[in-house]
Structure formats: C-alpha cells, structure tokens
Design an enzyme around this catalytic site. Sequence first.
Site, PDB file in Angstrom:
ATOM      1  CG  ASN A   8     -16.342 -26.262  -1.973  1.00 29.96           C
ATOM      2  OD1 ASN A   8     -16.443 -26.711  -3.146  1.00 29.96           O
ATOM      3  ND2 ASN A   8     -16.525 -25.503  -1.244  1.00 29.96           N
ATOM      4  CD1 TRP A   9     -12.171 -30.750  -5.459  1.00 26.59           C
ATOM      5  CD2 TRP A   9     -12.022 -30.645  -7.086  1.00 26.59           C
ATOM      6  NE1 TRP A   9     -11.571 -31.482  -6.439  1.00 26.59           N
ATOM      7  CE2 TRP A   9     -11.660 -32.340  -7.471  1.00 26.59           C
ATOM      8  CE3 TRP A   9     -12.407 -30.435  -9.337  1.00 26.59           C
ATOM      9  CZ2 TRP A   9     -11.744 -33.018  -7.891  1.00 26.59           C
ATOM     10  CZ3 TRP A   9     -11.930 -31.585  -9.854  1.00 26.59           C
ATOM     11  CH2 TRP A   9     -11.367 -32.653  -9.262  1.00 26.59           C
ATOM     12  CE  LYS A  10     -13.106 -23.743  -0.580  1.00 20.95           C
ATOM     13  NZ  LYS A  10     -13.357 -23.053   0.728  1.00 20.95           N
ATOM     14  CG  HIS A  97     -18.855 -22.849   1.274  1.00 21.93           C
ATOM     15  ND1 HIS A  97     -18.688 -22.096   1.605  1.00 21.93           N
ATOM     16  CD2 HIS A  97     -19.036 -24.471   2.173  1.00 21.93           C
ATOM     17  CE1 HIS A  97     -17.276 -22.881   2.096  1.00 21.93           C
ATOM     18  NE2 HIS A  97     -17.342 -23.896   1.798  1.00 21.93           N
ATOM     19  CD  GLU A  99     -15.719 -19.886   1.210  1.00 19.43           C
ATOM     20  OE1 GLU A  99     -15.661 -20.833  -0.242  1.00 19.43           O
ATOM     21  OE2 GLU A  99     -14.677 -20.645   2.044  1.00 19.43           O
ATOM     22  CD  GLU A 167     -17.585 -26.495   5.448  1.00 16.83           C
ATOM     23  OE1 GLU A 167     -16.114 -27.517   5.222  1.00 16.83           O
ATOM     24  OE2 GLU A 167     -18.445 -25.650   4.479  1.00 16.83           O
ATOM     25  N   GLY A 173     -10.122 -22.163   5.885  1.00 24.47           N
ATOM     26  CA  GLY A 173      -8.980 -22.213   4.916  1.00 24.47           C
ATOM     27  C   GLY A 173      -7.431 -21.646   5.725  1.00 24.47           C
ATOM     28  CB  SER A 211      -8.559 -26.095   8.724  1.00 23.33           C
ATOM     29  OG  SER A 211      -8.602 -25.258   8.339  1.00 23.33           O
ATOM     30  N   GLY A 232     -11.958 -28.364   1.668  1.00 22.63           N
ATOM     31  CA  GLY A 232     -11.565 -27.529   0.687  1.00 22.63           C
ATOM     32  C   GLY A 232     -10.296 -27.411   0.309  1.00 22.63           C
ATOM     33  N   GLY A 233      -8.821 -26.976   0.719  1.00 23.05           N
ATOM     34  CA  GLY A 233      -8.199 -26.996  -0.151  1.00 23.05           C
ATOM     35  C   GLY A 233      -7.215 -28.430   0.162  1.00 23.05           C
TER      36      GLY A 233
HETATM   37  C1  PEP Z   1     -14.320 -25.814   3.392  1.00 26.48           C
HETATM   38  O1  PEP Z   1     -14.468 -24.881   2.180  1.00 26.48           O
HETATM   39  O2  PEP Z   1     -15.887 -26.115   2.962  1.00 26.48           O
HETATM   40  C2  PEP Z   1     -13.663 -26.482   3.311  1.00 26.48           C
HETATM   41  C3  PEP Z   1     -14.003 -27.147   4.291  1.00 26.48           C
HETATM   42  O3  PEP Z   1     -12.178 -25.413   3.042  1.00 26.48           O
HETATM   43  P1  PEP Z   1     -10.598 -26.176   3.459  1.00 26.48           P
HETATM   44  O4  PEP Z   1     -11.055 -27.473   3.658  1.00 26.48           O
HETATM   45  O5  PEP Z   1      -9.917 -25.173   2.750  1.00 26.48           O
HETATM   46  O6  PEP Z   1     -10.859 -25.257   5.314  1.00 26.48           O
END
Ligand code: PEP
Length: 248
Positions: A8-10, A97, A99, A167, A173, A211, A232-233
């Site tokens: 997920n490049w956001k 998600h 967010e 999640e 994050g 994470s 994500g990251g």
């Molecule tokens: C996400 O945003 O779905 C996520 C899991 O982010 P991260 O891997 O950065 O925690």
Amino acid sequence: MKKLIAGNWKMNGSMENALNLAKDVVAGIQENTQLLENNDFLVCPPALHLAPVRTELTSAVSLGGQDCSPFDKGAYTGDVSAAMLNDMKCDYVILGHSERRQYYCESNMLIKQKAEMALEQGLKAIICVGETEGEREEGREQEVVGQQLLESLPEGASADTIVIAYEPVWAIGTGKVATTDDIAAMHAYIRAQLKSNAKDGDKVRILYGGSVKPTNAAEIFAVEDVNGALIGGASLQAHDFLGIAQAG
Ligand code: PEP
C-alpha cells in the site's frame, strides 16, 4: 495457499518514484523467480499513478486501488469509481483502511457499499479491520473486529471476491507489532467468522498488516491462518518489499 504480498503505497512519491519502484519490484522478482512459488504480489499506488505503473508491471504483479467510491458514476467530485479501477486493469481495491476510517469517518456500512461496488466490477475487495490500542486494552479487540467484519462484508463475499486484512491500528506505521500469540488468536477468530459468513470462508485470505518488515516477516508468516501481509512503509523500497516475501 500462496501468500499475498500487498504493498500500500498510500499518498507517497512522485510519478517518477512510482515508476522506478514498480520497475524495481518487477526486476527483483525476475531475478528471483522462486519468489513466485509461494507468493502472489500486489501493488497499490496512488490513483493518479495507476495507469503509468500498469505499463511497468508484468503478470507477476497485480495492481490495486487504495479506495473506491460507494457510487457507480456521476456527480461525486473527487471520487474514483470501481469501474474506473477496473478500466485501469486493477484486480484489487483496499477498502476500510484504518486511515480512511479515522480521517474520513468511514463506517462499516459505507465500506460494505464500496465493497459491493468493487465486486460488481469484478475487483477483489481487501477489507481492512483492526482495533485501536484503547479497545485492546479494554479487552474488546474481538468484539470490535467481529462487528467490523459482519457489518462490512459485501453480499457475495467469498474466497474469490474478498481478502481480509487484520491491521491493529496501533501497529500501523509505528514500528510496534502484535505478538504472534495475539496475531494467531485474531486470525483464528476471523477465520471462524468467515467460515460462518462467507462462501468458502476457510479459503478467504487473511493478511496481517502493521509494521511488517523483512526482519519480522518470517515469524508472522509462521502463524496459522496468516495468508500474506498488507505492507505500508516497507513497500516503498523494492528491496524491503521483496525481502518480506523472501522471509516467508
Ligand atoms: C498499512 O498502512 O496498511 C500498514 C500496514 O502500514 P505499515 O506497514 O507502515 O505499518
């Protein structure tokens, strides 16, 4: 089942960054085709980058949107429809998600409407669920996730049409990861819910997200009913993204 390694490049990066990242992911898989034996790959760039990123991908990497409209078409300024994602050759769309739940007050009902639009267009809906830190401290994590699941599963939910991403909000994050015991307990709970509420619920993929890194992926993937990761990251560097698949 093969693991789904989903990035997920956001809302990150320029067009140039997105193209380079897509090229690096494809090249990394071409250099290590063994990765395809146990993994399917998906990248979800920002909506504006979908079409150009598509041109860099091979059949080894699927494309997905990060959200879609609950409406099919018309006067909904700013929205991207499921049909438009389909037109861009997306296979998946991330929905609900945390967010979006947090910053855009998305409800389970809205997520269900979006998921139904996605399914109508032949997209697989990746429905995200997860508790906040406070809800876990109160011991309410299964109650919260159970309600999110039941209220956001679309009509027609099946192993072919949906993926669930668990999640924990406090792990996204932040560098904090749920313990393998906590992941096992929640994934078993989600599996039981899916068996009762989705067609072929024993085969619906359940991803863990929060994470995930190359350094912790092996122990997370060893947990029963973890069928991949939503990343994500670490998905913003091809080396880390593929390192997670390698760890599995
Ligand atoms: C996400 O945003 O779905 C996520 C899991 O982010 P991260 O891997 O950065 O925690």
